[in-house]
Write an enzyme that holds these catalytic residues in place. Structure first.
Site, PDB file in Angstrom:
ATOM      1  N   ASP A   1       0.860  -1.187   0.000  1.00 23.25           N
ATOM      2  CA  ASP A   1       0.000   0.000   0.000  1.00 23.25           C
ATOM      3  C   ASP A   1       0.889   1.227   0.000  1.00 23.25           C
ATOM      4  O   ASP A   1       2.060   1.133   0.329  1.00 23.25           O
ATOM      5  CB  ASP A   1      -0.726   0.098   1.348  1.00 23.25           C
TER       6      ASP A   1
ATOM      7  N   ASP B   1      -4.898  -3.531   4.537  1.00 29.84           N
ATOM      8  CA  ASP B   1      -5.371  -3.059   5.836  1.00 29.84           C
ATOM      9  C   ASP B   1      -6.883  -3.154   5.977  1.00 29.84           C
ATOM     10  O   ASP B   1      -7.395  -3.632   6.970  1.00 29.84           O
ATOM     11  CB  ASP B   1      -4.861  -1.643   6.154  1.00 29.84           C
TER      12      ASP B   1
ATOM     13  N   ASP C   1      -9.478  -6.112   1.851  1.00 33.98           N
ATOM     14  CA  ASP C   1      -8.161  -6.568   1.401  1.00 33.98           C
ATOM     15  C   ASP C   1      -7.899  -8.024   1.775  1.00 33.98           C
ATOM     16  O   ASP C   1      -6.963  -8.636   1.277  1.00 33.98           O
ATOM     17  CB  ASP C   1      -7.055  -5.712   2.037  1.00 33.98           C
TER      18      ASP C   1
HETATM   19  P1  ATP Z   1      -3.513   2.710   0.249  1.00 32.21           P
HETATM   20  O1  ATP Z   1      -2.396   3.460  -0.354  1.00 32.21           O
HETATM   21  O2  ATP Z   1      -3.182   2.179   1.567  1.00 32.21           O
HETATM   22  O3  ATP Z   1      -4.271   1.834  -0.689  1.00 32.21           O
HETATM   23  P2  ATP Z   1      -5.281   4.862   0.332  1.00 32.21           P
HETATM   24  O4  ATP Z   1      -5.645   5.469   1.624  1.00 32.21           O
HETATM   25  O5  ATP Z   1      -4.538   5.670  -0.635  1.00 32.21           O
HETATM   26  O6  ATP Z   1      -4.580   3.614   0.791  1.00 32.21           O
HETATM   27  P3  ATP Z   1      -7.968   4.105   0.148  1.00 32.21           P
HETATM   28  O7  ATP Z   1      -8.012   4.117   1.616  1.00 32.21           O
HETATM   29  O8  ATP Z   1      -8.539   2.979  -0.602  1.00 32.21           O
HETATM   30  O9  ATP Z   1      -6.533   4.262  -0.380  1.00 32.21           O
HETATM   31  O10 ATP Z   1      -8.615   5.460  -0.337  1.00 32.21           O
HETATM   32  C1  ATP Z   1      -8.901   5.690  -1.689  1.00 32.21           C
HETATM   33  C2  ATP Z   1      -9.361   7.087  -1.885  1.00 32.21           C
HETATM   34  O11 ATP Z   1     -10.552   7.307  -1.133  1.00 32.21           O
HETATM   35  C3  ATP Z   1      -8.389   8.146  -1.395  1.00 32.21           C
HETATM   36  O12 ATP Z   1      -7.506   8.518  -2.404  1.00 32.21           O
HETATM   37  C4  ATP Z   1      -9.291   9.284  -1.022  1.00 32.21           C
HETATM   38  O13 ATP Z   1      -9.548  10.076  -2.144  1.00 32.21           O
HETATM   39  C5  ATP Z   1     -10.571   8.612  -0.597  1.00 32.21           C
HETATM   40  N1  ATP Z   1     -10.649   8.515   0.857  1.00 32.21           N
HETATM   41  C6  ATP Z   1      -9.733   7.997   1.698  1.00 32.21           C
HETATM   42  N2  ATP Z   1     -10.155   8.037   2.958  1.00 32.21           N
HETATM   43  C7  ATP Z   1     -11.379   8.583   2.941  1.00 32.21           C
HETATM   44  C8  ATP Z   1     -12.360   8.879   3.933  1.00 32.21           C
HETATM   45  N3  ATP Z   1     -12.154   8.610   5.197  1.00 32.21           N
HETATM   46  N4  ATP Z   1     -13.506   9.441   3.535  1.00 32.21           N
HETATM   47  C9  ATP Z   1     -13.738   9.696   2.248  1.00 32.21           C
HETATM   48  N5  ATP Z   1     -12.880   9.446   1.277  1.00 32.21           N
HETATM   49  C10 ATP Z   1     -11.704   8.896   1.596  1.00 32.21           C
END
Ligand code: ATP
Length: 883
Positions: free
Chosen positions: A326, A619, A623
């Protein structure tokens, strides 16, 4: 309390019966209840020290030895019988120490990986080990949690639970709080959640009603924890190898005995020789040492924050060819901060403009609503402490909450409904009632959110959202994401009171008005760049798989050195790629963005189909399938969910990518060490068996007495073998390519080395024996004690010199640093002292039929045994000082 129908009780009565409050128990009361209730399933047995000790005597080899002692006493050789018994006890004791240590360290690690629960005690939220829960505790749960006890729910927000483990129902079930009929079957008790089931969506709060063996799971014996595979593939293979060797050894030993009897040696003596030879030749110590080395390795990994849940992972780690990671939290620090805010045509950098933003908010309605959304569409908790903020919960949300607090917020709204965030939807919504209005507040990835908006708030008025405004926001996003910012969009709409619960999730999240965007910064972790470089040098491909925007992904990938081609493959593109192209993209481009958990799963499978050994991090709840499918599934200790943790082979206690690389390093070192002591132990065993076999072929008398063979095998070579297992990693360990997963333990010429070294040891021992024979002939002595003591000591010393050679397949002991492995030096010293005692202590002389050696005899022994070692040393000096 076992027989109360909790699902049939109302909340007040549950509280009353369990003597608790809506704010949970006090720590004092919880402590008292802990002496009455255990939240543990009894089936998790631990092997006590006595059990381990007595297990040592059930080994076939020990039984054979006891048989040998019996034969000795029948022949009237009581001293031999006692010596054998003493050796058996020493050996059992050594075995006990090894196994006890292994068992203890594995248990400690198990504790590290055990689940936790979030409870309210003393009116405050606390995280405690799940086994400390007691009836009456108030528990909070959210998507990804493993339910820690049987719980009566009192509050739910879109709560869904996967109860397959309990009821077999494969679809998650929705949970509510209403009272149910008494006769409601278990699978339909929607106001209860049960130990061991998994929260897949939403949030909930409830009171623990039953713990441990009183829970539904506790009552069904068959539901007990799935046992982790007790043996690693290598252990299984060594076990099989052991069996094959036993057959070969028995044949050779029978041959030696029969040849001796044919030549006229006494039958019982030859029987004894056969038995001791069999004991000597069978590498019975191998599985025990493998277990110890694995256990110690696992302990070392735990110290470096990699907690191994399944032992076979230690071996697989060393073969890893691809690490899929990730981005957020693993490659980056996960300490998010809002860096930029923009409403249409206006943007602010936060750090220098907090006070300006405060006044701006009063003029700019879009900004005001944006702050409102950041505050209400949020499940994090933030506490202000001496000018700083203490945050808890999802870092993205915590950053938004801090921003809302810094700019200022009116917190009078009441939250009525929530559609939780998940990484497939990439957005989250809530419905609130504020000042009599019912508002849907949504935040999420801009590119996802913008498609659900048809208006935009500009100059305090709603206008139609056209391509022009979209273009402006996209341009902003491009610039921010290019600087590694995560960009979130914010939107809202007003609905009527009736619509609050009537509209479906999809209906709530359409026809929105866009208000603005935020850019969040999350810098890479300090050592990640170095670890990425280390991976590449070690022939391991690092791949970033993130749900974030492609440009943010690319910026971080560049910063940490993962990106090779600069190309980022998005989830949408993955859908269009065939398996072959996807494999190429993973290996060459190495960066995937805007992926869903299903994409992760597909990437793992495609890599595995192409013979890669894949480590994959995860996480979120979704996943888990990808983590399970990977050769090494990795979950997060800090931000991870229980669901992925239970599916994983290894947990990163610090969520750090560098920890994976460290674990690979340890995994390689452990495998190397296993090969080292296999090389040593088998080489020694072959030496022992060949010396006897060759002597009988050459019609010579027995060069070693049975008791001497037992001594060598059980005492002098055991400790050095153990110490080889603790050899520090070789300097080039992360500069080699990963070893193939199905590689035979004897690959890369090891089998040949073992055979040739065994032959060498046998030949020089026989040579020493012959010199001894010549000497007694010249002296006219009739006893074989001198030649036997010479052969015996030569064999022991040849093995002790050989152990240094086994320290590495690439480097000489001098290049490695002669004094680096202190355990080995200590073990060798111990063995030397014990051998000297056997030769010079009168009691031992009688027991082992030895005589003191003269100086010239020592010279011959050391020359023969140490020839190779001395040769290597001379070569080293020559290379060092003359070349
Ligand atoms: P990773 O790199 O660990 O996959 P990430 O945090 O980049 O994690 P996700 O958690 O799947 O990926 O989040 C994807 C997208 O969703 C983010 O790029 C963001 O735009 C949006 N996002 C993340 N957290 C939230 C939240 N708490 N509420 C709304 N949108 C969110």
């Amino acid at each position: 309390m076992k027989n109360v129908c909790w699902h049939h009780e109302n909340v007040e009565s549950v509280i009353d019966k369990l003597q608790t409050t809506l704010d949970g128990l006090s720590s004092l009361e919880a402590g008292k209840r802990q002496s009455l209730y255990k939240n543990r399933l009894d089936a998790e047995k631990v092997n006590g020290p006595w059990k381990i000790f007595f297990r040592q005597f059930t080994d076939t080899m020990v039984l054979v030895l006891l048989g040998a002692a019996l034969i000795s006493s029948i022949i009237g050789d009581i001293v031999d019988a006692i010596t054998i018994l003493a050796i058996v006890i020493v050996n059992a004791f050594l075995g006990f120490i090894q196994e006890y240590r292994a068992e203890r360290s594995l248990n400690e690690i198990k504790k590290l990986a055990s689940p936790t629960a979030r409870v309210i005690r003393d009116g405050k939220m606390q995280i405690i080990p799940a086994d400390e829960l007691v009836p009456g505790d108030m528990v909070l749960m959210e998507a990804g949690d493993r339910v820690p006890a049987d719980i009566r729910l009192i509050e739910t927000f879109a709560l869904e639970v996967d109860e397959a483990a309990l009821t077999g129902e494969s679809m998650p079930v929705e949970k509510k709080t209403g009272i149910l009929k008494e006769e409601t079957p278990l699978a339909e008790r929607s106001n209860m959640v049960f130990l061991g089931t998994m929260v897949t969506r939403g949030r909930g709060k409830g009171i623990v009603v039953n713990t441990g063996m009183d829970t539904q799971v506790g009552r069904i014996a068959a539901m007990l924890k799935e046992a982790d595979s007790p043996m690693t593939p290598l252990q299984t293979r060594l076990d099989q190898l052991g069996k094959v060797l036993i057959v070969i050894c028995l044949i050779v030993c029978a041959l030696v005995s029969l040849l001796g009897i044919y030549r006229g040696e006494p039958v019982l003596v030859m029987l004894m020789a056969g038995i001791s030879l069999a004991v000597a030749a069978i590498p019975e110590g191998l599985p025990a040492i493998v277990t110890v080395v694995l256990a110690l390795g696992v302990q070392r990994m735990a110290k470096r924050n990699a907690i191994v849940r399944k032992l076979p992972a230690v071996e697989t780690l060393g073969c890893t060819t691809v690490i899929c990671s990730d981005k957020t939290g693993t490659l980056t620090e996960n300490k998010m901060k809002v860096d930029k805010i923009a409403t249409y045509l206006e943007a602010w950098s936060c750090e220098e403009n907090w006070s300006q933003l405060k006044t701006e908010k009063d003029k700019n309605k879009a900004l005001r609503i944006l702050i409102n959304i950041a505050f209400y569409c949020n499940n994090s908790r933030v506490e202000k402490t001496k000018g700083d903020f203490k945050v808890e919960g999802d870092p993205t949300e915590a950053a938004l909450m801090v921003m809302a607090q810094k700019i200022g917020i009116d917190g009078s709204g009441l939250r009525l409904r929530e559609i939780p965030f998940d990484s497939a939807r990439k957005k989250m919504s809530v419905v609130i009632n504020q000042d009599g209005k019912f508002l849907v507040l949504v935040k999420g990835a801009l590119d996802v959110l913008i498609d659900t908006c048809d208006k935009i708030l500009y100059q305090n008025k709603e206008i139609k959202l056209t391509a022009k405004e979209k273009k402006w926001f996209y341009a902003e996003q491009e610039e921010w994401a290019g600087n590694a910012l995560r960009v979130l969009g914010f939107a809202y709409k007003e609905i009527s009171e009736e619509e609050v619960f009537k509209l479906s999730d999809d209906e709530l999240e359409t026809g929105l008005t866009l208000v603005g965007i935020c850019g969040l910064i999350d810098p890479p972790r300090p050592y990640v760049q170095q670890s990425v470089r280390q991976c590449l040098r070690a022939g391991i491909v690092p791949v970033m798989i993130t749900g974030d925007h492609p440009l943010t992904a690319r910026a971080i990938a560049y910063q940490v050195g993962i990106s090779k081609t600069g190309r980022v493959v998005t989830g949408q593109q993955i859908d269009k790629l065939g398996d072959k192209e996807l494999y190429k993209a993973a290996i060459h481009d190495r960066v995937f963005a805007r992926v869903t958990p299903e994409h992760k799963h597909r990437i793992v499978n495609v890599l595995k189909n192409n013979k890669e050994v894949v480590a994959m991090t995860g996480d979120g709840v979704n996943d888990a399938p990808a983590v399970k499918a990977a050769d090494i599934g990795i979950s997060m200790g800090i931000t991870g969910t229980d669901v992925t943790r239970e599916a994983s082979d290894m947990i990163l206690a610090d969520d750090d990518f560098s920890t994976i690389v460290n674990a690979v390093y340890e995994g390689r070192a452990i495998y190397d060490n296993i090969r080292k002591f296999i090389r040593y132990l088998l080489g020694c065993n072959i030496g022992e068996i060949l010396v006897m076999f060759l002597a009988s072929l050459l019609a010579m008398p027995l060069p070693l007495l049975p008791i001497q063979i037992l001594w060598i095998n059980l005492v002098t070579d055991g400790l050095p073998a153990m110490a080889l297992g603790l050899e520090p990693p070789e300097p080039d360990i992360m500069r080699r390519k990963p070893r193939p997963k199905d590689e035979n333990i004897f690959a890369r010429g090891l089998g040949w080395i073992i055979l040739s070294r065994g032959l060498y040891i046998a030949v020089i021992s026989l040579l020493a024996f012959m010199i001894g024979l010549l000497f007694i002939r010249i002296q006219g002595v009739d006893s074989l004690e001198v030649p036997r003591t010479m052969a015996f000591t030569t064999l022991v010393f040849a093995q002790l010199f050989y152990v240094f050679e086994c320290r590495s397949e690439r480097y000489s002991p001098f290049e490695l640093g002669f004094f680096k492995n202190k355990f080995l030096l200590g073990a060798v010293l111990c063995s030397v002292i014990m051998q000297l005692m056997v030769i010079y202590l009168p009691v031992m002389q009688t027991a082992f039929h030895t005589v003191p050696l003269e100086l010239w005899q020592w010279c011959i022994i050391l020359l023969l045994a140490g020839a190779k070692f001395i040769g290597k040393y001379i070569l080293f000096i020559f290379k060092r000082f003359l070349v």
